[in-house]
Design an enzyme around this catalytic site. Structure first.
Site, PDB file in Angstrom:
ATOM      1  N   MET A 283       0.951  -1.240   0.082  1.00 15.31           N
ATOM      2  CA  MET A 283      -0.020   0.056   0.037  1.00 15.31           C
ATOM      3  C   MET A 283       1.020   1.143  -0.052  1.00 15.31           C
ATOM      4  O   MET A 283       0.532   2.122  -0.710  1.00 15.31           O
ATOM      5  CB  MET A 283      -0.968  -0.093   1.564  1.00 15.31           C
TER       6      MET A 283
ATOM      7  N   GLN B  88       2.544   1.804  -3.581  1.00 15.41           N
ATOM      8  CA  GLN B  88       1.496   2.316  -4.277  1.00 15.41           C
ATOM      9  C   GLN B  88       1.434   3.854  -3.907  1.00 15.41           C
ATOM     10  O   GLN B  88       1.297   4.685  -4.869  1.00 15.41           O
ATOM     11  CB  GLN B  88       0.253   1.744  -4.507  1.00 15.41           C
ATOM     12  N   GLU B  89       1.505   4.399  -2.734  1.00 13.75           N
ATOM     13  CA  GLU B  89       1.021   5.546  -2.443  1.00 13.75           C
ATOM     14  C   GLU B  89       2.539   6.524  -2.613  1.00 13.75           C
ATOM     15  O   GLU B  89       2.383   7.535  -3.268  1.00 13.75           O
ATOM     16  CB  GLU B  89       0.692   5.840  -0.927  1.00 13.75           C
ATOM     17  N   SER B  90       3.658   6.048  -2.427  1.00 11.82           N
ATOM     18  CA  SER B  90       4.800   6.869  -2.353  1.00 11.82           C
ATOM     19  C   SER B  90       5.975   6.323  -3.031  1.00 11.82           C
ATOM     20  O   SER B  90       7.080   6.984  -2.994  1.00 11.82           O
ATOM     21  CB  SER B  90       5.076   7.299  -0.870  1.00 11.82           C
TER      22      SER B  90
ATOM     23  N   TYR C 258     -10.098   4.048   0.841  1.00 13.13           N
ATOM     24  CA  TYR C 258      -8.848   4.753   1.441  1.00 13.13           C
ATOM     25  C   TYR C 258      -8.442   5.860   0.181  1.00 13.13           C
ATOM     26  O   TYR C 258      -8.100   6.904   0.718  1.00 13.13           O
ATOM     27  CB  TYR C 258      -7.813   3.963   1.759  1.00 13.13           C
TER      28      TYR C 258
END
Length: 489
Positions: free
Chosen positions: A323, A326-328, A397
């Site tokens: 997760m 994927q975000e950063s 989210y």
């Protein structure tokens, strides 16, 4: 004996509760199957009764992402879950054995050492002479695999100068033997000691030039071997099914047929296919290479934080890491154009709600992001089961719980199941179309983004599971051939 104990009651319900004519025909067909099973169970020599008496279903399988593997100490895999469901259907325990070769797998079925081969077997003429097959549950195509950077062969006649190595006694060997009748110079080596994943690794390491694998295995493995490419299909689509011993005794085959009839009617088979293969998308070469590098260069400094947050909130740490990637891309100083920042890309509002004083602090970001995901999961209806609960929470989210609820309502309006990620995923993009978002409470949203968000996380999670498995195997002794593993740990 599970459902077979209640066969008489079930037969009565079939007779007393028909609906339309097509339903009646299905129920009559099912009635005949169950009557045959009950009749078979009246003799002491049939295979089904032996399974019920011993209280154990003996299954042979193989290791791999499409069949059987360990996930955080728990057994998993498409074939494993199917076999476990069938054992539950019969009311017996599941015993899984992994032979060291495919040839041994087939031998164990023929010799009566195992009841079912749940190993992603394609139905071929040669195998039909040795085994009896259950209902078809999937189709695959054989594909020739080569390494990126090497010349791409256009057809089977252009591989004669390279080394082609395949799994011994496989359907791939049968297909090549057929092709050799037209192309006498065609040659290959059959490897007795490693599986399809090992052959893919040999191509990746440039130790061989080509191999052949089934299309579902290649799709599942693309992210794990980013240098590999599909040159062309070697065969037409071929059906997959469970293999059983050939004999006059039809009792086990009839029970398997009845089981597949039920899981198709209930939607369980479709749900299982979605669980294991629904996130596989078009291969992204650059992206897959990048995560392989960053697992080595960036992940180690945050791994203990992911593990601590996972322990505190009840997750697999690798899912949280996927997760965050994927975000950063595991950059604690990442900032988006909308102002979200940090490893878990927290908004200022979320950071305030979770008590975060510095969004760029990796530990604060990881724990706050995990806690916030947990809050979202807890707000979903209790009836939503895993893994759909996690995929829906991840989507919320990304897009917000209100927009997710809008998509779930649209899903139900369009005849889908609002509690299943596979159905909601199809309707989320409608939030960007006025025809649809005008009907919702929260209005317009870029609904395609959470679909990509969840799909990417699932793919990254698979890659990290693979890395973890490889590292574990490199530091622990290999399992003994034909080792029997318990059905649950």
């Amino acid at each position: 004996m599970g459902k077979l104990r209640c066969a008489n009651q079930y037969l009565c319900s079939i007779i007393l509760c028909p609906t339309d004519s097509s339903d009646v025909l299905k129920k009559l067909f099912f009635l005949i199957l169950m009557l045959c099973i009950l009749n078979a169970c009246s003799t002491s020599s049939n295979q089904l009764e032996q399974i019920l008496e011993r209280g154990e279903l003996r299954v042979v399988s193989r290791y791999g992402l499409t069949s059987y593997y360990t996930n955080s100490g728990q057994l998993a895999g498409f074939e494993f879950d199917l076999a476990q469901a069938f054992a539950d259907y019969l009311g017996v325990e599941l015993k899984v054995t992994v032979p060291n070769t495919l040839s041994k797998t087939l031998d164990m079925i023929e010799n009566g050492q195992a009841d079912i081969a749940a190993a992603g077997l394609t139905i071929t003429r040669a195998r039909q002479n040795r085994l009896r097959f259950g209902p078809i549950y999937h189709e695959v195509t054989q594909q020739l695999i080569y390494r990126h950077g090497s010349p791409k062969p256009r057809d089977i006649t252009e591989i004669s100068s390279g080394q082609l190595e395949i799994l011994a006694n496989s359907s791939h060997a049968e297909q090549l033997a057929l092709l050799q009748q037209e192309i006498p110079l065609l040659s290959w080596t059959e490897n007795q000691s490693i599986d399809s994943s090992g052959l893919l690794q040999l191509v990746q390491l440039e130790l061989i030039d080509y191999t052949i694998v089934d299309s579902n295995e290649m799709s599942a493995s693309h992210g794990l071997y980013p240098e590999l490419r599909v040159a062309f299909d070697v065969s037409d689509p071929q059906p997959l099914a469970w293999g059983m011993r050939r004999s006059e005794d039809m009792s086990l085959q009839l029970a398997v047929t009845a089981f597949f009839e039920e899981i198709e009617n209930t939607g369980y088979l479709d749900q299982l296919i979605e669980t294991y293969f629904g996130h596989i998308r078009r291969f992204d070469y650059v992206d897959s290479r990048a995560i392989h590098r960053r697992i080595q260069t960036h992940l180690p400094q945050y791994e203990s934080m992911f593990k601590a947050a996972a322990l505190a909130y009840g997750y697999d740490w690798r899912l949280l890491a996927a997760m965050a990637y994927q975000e950063s891309h595991w950059n604690p100083e990442a900032v988006s154009s909308t102002g979200v920042r940090g490893l878990m890309m927290l908004t200022q509002a979320t950071a305030n709600e979770m008590g975060v004083t510095d969004r760029e602090d990796p530990e604060q970001s990881i724990f706050a992001g995990t806690a916030y995901l947990t809050i979202i999961k807890n707000r979903l209806p209790e009836r939503i089961a895993e893994p759909d609960r996690t995929w829906l929470a991840l989507a919320a989210y990304n897009i917000g719980l209100g927009h997710l609820e809008d998509a779930r309502i649209l899903t139900e309006k369009n005849g889908g199941n609002p509690d299943r990620w596979a159905d909601v995923r199809e309707n989320l993009p409608l939030l960007a179309k006025q025809q649809w978002f005008s009907q919702t409470r929260y209005g317009y949203a870029r609904g395609g983004e959470p679909v990509r968000f969840v799909g990417n996380i699932r793919r990254y999670y698979d890659i990290m599971l693979h890395h973890d498995e490889v590292n574990r195997n490199s530091t622990t002794p290999p399992a003994e051939p034909n080792q029997t593993l318990p059905a649950a740990l």
